[in-house]
Write an enzyme that holds these catalytic residues in place. Structure first.
Site, mmCIF file in Angstrom:
data_model
loop_
_atom_site.group_PDB
_atom_site.id
_atom_site.type_symbol
_atom_site.label_atom_id
_atom_site.label_comp_id
_atom_site.label_asym_id
_atom_site.label_seq_id
_atom_site.Cartn_x
_atom_site.Cartn_y
_atom_site.Cartn_z
ATOM 1 N N SER A 144 1.190 -0.812 -0.123
ATOM 2 C CA SER A 144 0.273 -0.040 -0.207
ATOM 3 C C SER A 144 0.783 1.021 0.026
ATOM 4 O O SER A 144 1.847 2.208 -0.660
ATOM 5 C CB SER A 144 -1.196 0.027 1.047
ATOM 6 N N ASP A 159 -5.464 -3.035 -2.790
ATOM 7 C CA ASP A 159 -4.938 -3.204 -1.517
ATOM 8 C C ASP A 159 -4.109 -4.033 -1.200
ATOM 9 O O ASP A 159 -4.371 -5.146 -1.360
ATOM 10 C CB ASP A 159 -5.704 -1.947 -0.626
#
Length: 391
Positions: free
Chosen positions: A116, A260
């Protein structure tokens, strides 16, 4: 009655348009039966897997027959850097790394992992040199207009996110140009490894991308693939659209949906409990491997009274779940490092940081500058690394 009919007509029309606008149909998606067997379509030879599951050992890092490794080390210690997720809090990690750089204390890391926000930071540290000096400008240059673009919250219901993702991809393309990707490839050839995590959404499993190998490959789409991997690792569901990757199943072209990496893990360093001592031994290193973990966020939620309203309760609940996931990931890393002879230290945002956002923006510039400076100052004026999590 007429108003109600008009409203429902708009809703039905929106659903109809949405259904017709997306090319990512489920009949093209990988299935439960084949998702572990599909491959990236390549017509070129690669020395290492371009990606692998977190449940698979990266055996290409150590050849048990020859007791050798492609990894190289400058000095007498195998240094590993793990960068966590954290959204706007990624500015903390950028501040820490630039502080270490300016103070001449930034290690030469042979293995770097990122998820991320950490995935967006990791390539700068990996490429090093002039690319590292761009880190603060890029991270502090992120703002809602630049990466989110035009927002439509109804699209969260009717489409895949409240942004169309175009601005985010443009940001990724500009921040990681071909010249930088060539430097990532060069570092890979010199024995460094860069691993980026994304979540294979349908299975919920963590996929690890060997980004240096991708950058160093002869794939005609290697630049686009690097960009897509970085975008997928940071594509918060509902905020950014998922990233779709074309894969091959015995000649049939299918799609995978990735989002993500933080959904599967907040931070990682040794896929499938890979033993980095083997790499150290292959390099005749006498010192234990060193693992540095930068948590882009806190490790303990502050006490905060919350109104008994749906959104407030949901927000606090999600924050709590993410915090527990992060602590669990780091406790696991701590346990494995102790059992496998790896020295681990970490840094994170302490509860003494109390600067609040000045706006409702996801990427509030004043907040990000403050947290960047906090990370930078933690290097200069405070004890940066600790070995235990707060109780």
């Amino acid at each position: 009655m007429t108003r109600k009919l008009n409203f429902f007509s708009v809703v039905l029309l929106s659903v109809s348009v949405t259904a017709c606008s997306t090319p990512h149909t489920l009949d093209k998606r990988v299935t439960k039966q084949n998702y572990k067997d599909v491959t990236l379509e390549t017509n070129t030879k690669v020395d290492e897997p371009l990606r692998f599951w977190a449940s698979e050992k990266p055996e290409f890092l150590y050849d048990s027959n020859t007791q050798s490794t492609p990894v190289t080390v400058q000095g007498d210690t195998l240094n590993i850097l793990a960068l966590s997720g954290g959204g706007a809090n990624g500015a903390f990690g950028a501040g820490v790394l630039m502080g270490l750089h300016d103070k001449g204390q930034l290690k030469d890391y042979s293995i770097i992992t990122g998820i991320s926000a950490g995935a967006l930071i990791a390539p700068f540290v990996f490429a090093g040199g002039d690319e590292l000096t761009r880190l603060d400008d890029v991270i502090l240059g992120i703002n809602d207009k630049q990466v989110l673009g035009k927002k439509n919250f109804l699209n969260t219901i009717f489409k895949d996110a409240f942004t169309n993702g175009n601005n985010f991809i443009e940001f990724i393309s500009e921040a990681y140009p071909e010249e930088m990707i060539d430097k990532i490839a060069m570092q890979h050839r010199q024995g460094k490894r860069l691993f980026i995590g994304s979540t294979h959404f349908d299975s919920g499993e963590l996929m690890i991308w060997n980004l240096g190998a991708i950058a160093n490959s002869d794939l005609p789409n290697r630049i686009e693939l690097v960009h897509k991997v970085l975008a997928s690792s940071a594509s918060i569901p509902g905020v950014f659209p998922p990233q779709f990757f074309e894969v091959n199943d015995n000649g049939a072209v299918l799609e995978e949906m990735h989002v993500d990496g933080g959904l599967a893990a907040q931070v990682f360093y040794n896929p499938s409990n890979f033993d980095y001592q083997l790499v150290s031994e292959a390099l005749d290193l006498e010192t234990m491997p060193q693992l540095d973990v930068i948590r882009n966020g806190q490790l303990k939620l502050p006490y905060k009274q919350v109104n008994d309203k749906g959104v407030a309760l949901l927000t606090k609940s999600l924050s709590g779940l993410t915090m527990m996931q992060t602590r669990g990931d780091i406790y696991r890393m701590k346990y494995l490092s102790e059992t496998e002879g790896v020295q681990m230290q970490l840094t994170y945002i302490d509860q003494d940081f109390s600067y609040a956002k000045q706006s409702k923006d996801m990427f509030d510039l004043s907040y990000m500058k403050a947290i960047y400076q906090y990370g930078y100052d933690k290097v200069i004026t405070r004890e940066l690394w600790v070995t235990d999590l707060p109780q």
